[in-house]
Design an enzyme around this catalytic site. Structure first.
Site, PDB file in Angstrom:
ATOM      1  N   GLU A  90       5.636   7.538  -8.244  1.00 35.05           N
ATOM      2  CA  GLU A  90       6.022   6.207  -7.774  1.00 35.05           C
ATOM      3  C   GLU A  90       6.096   5.211  -8.913  1.00 35.05           C
ATOM      4  O   GLU A  90       5.347   5.317  -9.876  1.00 35.05           O
ATOM      5  CB  GLU A  90       4.947   5.669  -6.818  1.00 35.05           C
ATOM      6  CG  GLU A  90       4.896   6.358  -5.497  1.00 35.05           C
ATOM      7  CD  GLU A  90       3.756   5.828  -4.635  1.00 35.05           C
ATOM      8  OE1 GLU A  90       3.496   4.610  -4.644  1.00 35.05           O
ATOM      9  OE2 GLU A  90       3.141   6.646  -3.959  1.00 35.05           O
ATOM     10  N   CYS A 103       5.849  -1.320 -12.900  1.00 37.84           N
ATOM     11  CA  CYS A 103       4.587  -0.592 -12.984  1.00 37.84           C
ATOM     12  C   CYS A 103       4.919   0.892 -12.887  1.00 37.84           C
ATOM     13  O   CYS A 103       5.513   1.326 -11.904  1.00 37.84           O
ATOM     14  CB  CYS A 103       3.678  -1.019 -11.835  1.00 37.84           C
ATOM     15  SG  CYS A 103       2.165  -0.059 -11.705  1.00 37.84           S
ATOM     16  N   CYS A 110      -3.898  12.479 -10.147  1.00 37.34           N
ATOM     17  CA  CYS A 110      -4.903  11.988 -11.089  1.00 37.34           C
ATOM     18  C   CYS A 110      -6.197  12.736 -10.844  1.00 37.34           C
ATOM     19  O   CYS A 110      -6.515  13.094  -9.716  1.00 37.34           O
ATOM     20  CB  CYS A 110      -5.108  10.486 -10.864  1.00 37.34           C
ATOM     21  SG  CYS A 110      -6.259   9.727 -12.034  1.00 37.34           S
ATOM     22  N   CYS A 114     -11.490   7.996  -8.627  1.00 34.94           N
ATOM     23  CA  CYS A 114     -12.025   6.688  -8.223  1.00 34.94           C
ATOM     24  C   CYS A 114     -12.002   6.587  -6.697  1.00 34.94           C
ATOM     25  O   CYS A 114     -11.008   6.934  -6.053  1.00 34.94           O
ATOM     26  CB  CYS A 114     -11.215   5.547  -8.850  1.00 34.94           C
ATOM     27  SG  CYS A 114     -11.276   5.567 -10.644  1.00 34.94           S
ATOM     28  N   CYS A 117      -9.165   4.617  -4.695  1.00 40.76           N
ATOM     29  CA  CYS A 117      -7.782   4.791  -5.147  1.00 40.76           C
ATOM     30  C   CYS A 117      -7.081   5.929  -4.411  1.00 40.76           C
ATOM     31  O   CYS A 117      -7.622   7.028  -4.283  1.00 40.76           O
ATOM     32  CB  CYS A 117      -7.774   5.053  -6.650  1.00 40.76           C
ATOM     33  SG  CYS A 117      -6.122   5.249  -7.333  1.00 40.76           S
ATOM     34  N   CYS A 331      -1.246   1.729  -4.437  1.00 37.69           N
ATOM     35  CA  CYS A 331      -0.387   2.664  -5.157  1.00 37.69           C
ATOM     36  C   CYS A 331      -0.800   4.094  -4.826  1.00 37.69           C
ATOM     37  O   CYS A 331      -1.957   4.394  -4.590  1.00 37.69           O
ATOM     38  CB  CYS A 331      -0.443   2.418  -6.647  1.00 37.69           C
ATOM     39  SG  CYS A 331      -2.094   2.238  -7.305  1.00 37.69           S
TER      40      CYS A 331
HETATM   41  N1  SAH Z   1      -6.052   5.193 -14.355  1.00 39.48           N
HETATM   42  C1  SAH Z   1      -5.813   3.867 -14.840  1.00 39.48           C
HETATM   43  C2  SAH Z   1      -4.506   3.250 -14.383  1.00 39.48           C
HETATM   44  C3  SAH Z   1      -4.083   3.432 -12.953  1.00 39.48           C
HETATM   45  S1  SAH Z   1      -4.911   2.498 -11.707  1.00 39.48           S
HETATM   46  C4  SAH Z   1      -6.982   2.970 -14.501  1.00 39.48           C
HETATM   47  O1  SAH Z   1      -7.906   3.424 -13.869  1.00 39.48           O
HETATM   48  O2  SAH Z   1      -7.002   1.832 -14.959  1.00 39.48           O
HETATM   49  C5  SAH Z   1      -4.400   0.840 -11.950  1.00 39.48           C
HETATM   50  C6  SAH Z   1      -5.410  -0.180 -11.457  1.00 39.48           C
HETATM   51  O3  SAH Z   1      -5.411  -0.266 -10.025  1.00 39.48           O
HETATM   52  C7  SAH Z   1      -6.832   0.151 -11.864  1.00 39.48           C
HETATM   53  O4  SAH Z   1      -7.505  -1.011 -12.253  1.00 39.48           O
HETATM   54  C8  SAH Z   1      -7.378   0.717 -10.572  1.00 39.48           C
HETATM   55  O5  SAH Z   1      -8.772   0.706 -10.581  1.00 39.48           O
HETATM   56  C9  SAH Z   1      -6.739  -0.190  -9.550  1.00 39.48           C
HETATM   57  N2  SAH Z   1      -6.749   0.286  -8.181  1.00 39.48           N
HETATM   58  C10 SAH Z   1      -6.583   1.552  -7.720  1.00 39.48           C
HETATM   59  N3  SAH Z   1      -6.670   1.601  -6.383  1.00 39.48           N
HETATM   60  C11 SAH Z   1      -6.885   0.346  -5.976  1.00 39.48           C
HETATM   61  C12 SAH Z   1      -7.070  -0.258  -4.686  1.00 39.48           C
HETATM   62  N4  SAH Z   1      -7.065   0.463  -3.572  1.00 39.48           N
HETATM   63  N5  SAH Z   1      -7.271  -1.602  -4.655  1.00 39.48           N
HETATM   64  C13 SAH Z   1      -7.279  -2.332  -5.788  1.00 39.48           C
HETATM   65  N6  SAH Z   1      -7.093  -1.828  -7.024  1.00 39.48           N
HETATM   66  C14 SAH Z   1      -6.928  -0.503  -7.110  1.00 39.48           C
END
Ligand code: SAH
Length: 342
Positions: A90, A103, A110, A114, A117, A331
């Site tokens: 995406e 973006c 991944c 997290c 996410c 995302c």
């Molecule tokens: N792996 C990298 C980049 C991808 S995530 C990272 O961890 O930074 C991009 C950003 O979106 C990160 O700050 C991540 O923690 C955040 N993110 C992911 N899922 C989210 C959600 N459900 N709500 C808010 N931020 C989110």
């Protein structure tokens, strides 16, 4: 191998073996990275024989737009791209006053895990090549007919887990003979892989590094982000300080506010101390709830109050403006839906 992953010197080396002169190689590079061709046959100043040979020996692995969702609220466009091997990634196109921003994803899936996410729920598939990262931008530029001036590597994937390809991608993207996007307008976001941050500090790049912090103590961070079991906040702060000293670029902390988890006055106080120490800018993200997990966002007032307490302490702070709230959630969800459909 997609020739669009190569810089001009590398492309020269490969095509010199075919007896091509460097002016011809320059033309091809320009077709790739300025004219953004999706098929060798678009190269009208190149002979048919050469186009055919290129196509046979080095086919372009162009990504194809599988689905687009456009927001009625702000014109944000979410793209689902199909890669040449059948995987999906995406990216998101956003219009801001200061220009258009995209973006992009850096991996298929991944492995960071997290908790909040969506990108991580189906696990990790593979790294994206430099050409596949560029192609998300090229394909969207062609689709919208608009110039893109900002790129954020904040889609699916952990850029530091695909380090070499991400750095190559950055160099091609900012090349004056390519799209020539200003390095200052490129942001790379990491969940906090310390050796990657230290290595990046030495590369002499002008990009903005964003650190997904999300918690101010190791205990709390471990609950949200498995990577916190490997690198402590202390180590992260030292890495951020080094990054700032070596590059002169302020790091940005990403902090997703989750109601009742990391949005108390104590959290704010600890975040202020960390941001001050690392001279970081703080980007507050109202957490984007995903249906697979039970994380909620606080009220608008609670988020504003958190921001105010940071600003009162002279921490440079923004609340991430939400775009395209009508088209999809966090995302990774578009791809997830596609996978579910089979
Ligand atoms: N792996 C990298 C980049 C991808 S995530 C990272 O961890 O930074 C991009 C950003 O979106 C990160 O700050 C991540 O923690 C955040 N993110 C992911 N899922 C989210 C959600 N459900 N709500 C808010 N931020 C989110």
């Amino acid at each position: 191998m997609d020739l669009r992953s190569l810089n001009k010197e590398e492309l020269n080396i490969v095509l010199k073996e075919w007896g091509l002169k460097s002016f011809r190689v320059n033309q091809i590079y320009d077709w790739f990275h300025v004219k953004l061709i999706r098929d060798y046959n678009e190269m009208t100043n190149v002979s048919k024989e050469l186009r055919m040979r290129l196509n046979e020996e080095y086919p372009l692995n162009c990504i194809k737009i599988d689905r687009v969702q456009e927001s009625r609220l702000d014109g944000t466009r979410k793209y689902l791209h199909r890669l040449s091997d059948g995987n999906y990634v995406e990216s998101v196109f956003m219009r801001y006053r200061h220009g258009n921003s995209v973006c992009i994803s850096s991996q298929v899936g991944c492995k960071m895990g997290c908790r909040f996410c969506a990108s991580t729920l189906d696990g990790f598939e593979r790294n994206l090549t430099p050409a596949e990262m560029l192609d998300q931008i090229y394909s969207i530029t062609r689709d919208t007919g608009e110039r893109i001036s900002n790129v954020v590597v904040m889609g699916t994937g952990e850029p530091m887990d695909n380090y070499d390809n991400v750095v190559k991608f950055y160099r091609l993207l900012t090349d004056e003979n390519g799209l020539n996007i200003s390095g200052r307008n490129v942001t790379v976001s990491t969940c906090g892989i310390v050796p990657g941050i230290m290595k990046l500090a030495e590369e002499n790049l002008t990009l903005t590094l964003a650190l997904s912090l999300h918690a101010t103590t190791d205990e709390k961070r471990k609950e949200l982000m498995p990577i916190a079991n490997t690198y402590s906040i202390r180590e992260l702060m030292e890495a951020c300080k080094t990054y700032f000293e070596k590059t002169g670029r302020r790091v940005s902390f990403e902090y997703a506010l989750v109601a009742g988890v990391n949005d108390t006055a104590t959290d704010a106080k600890e975040l202020i101390a960390l941001a001050r120490e690392a001279k970081a800018h703080v980007n507050l993200i109202p957490v984007n709830p995903i249906k697979e997990r039970d994380y909620r966002r606080g009220s608008r007032e609670a988020i504003e109050a958190f921001k105010n307490s940071l600003e009162k302490n002279r921490i440079n702070c923004t609340i991430r403006r939400e775009m395209g709230t009508d088209i999809d959630g966090a995302c990774g969800q578009l791809r997830r839906r596609k996978l579910a459909e089979g």
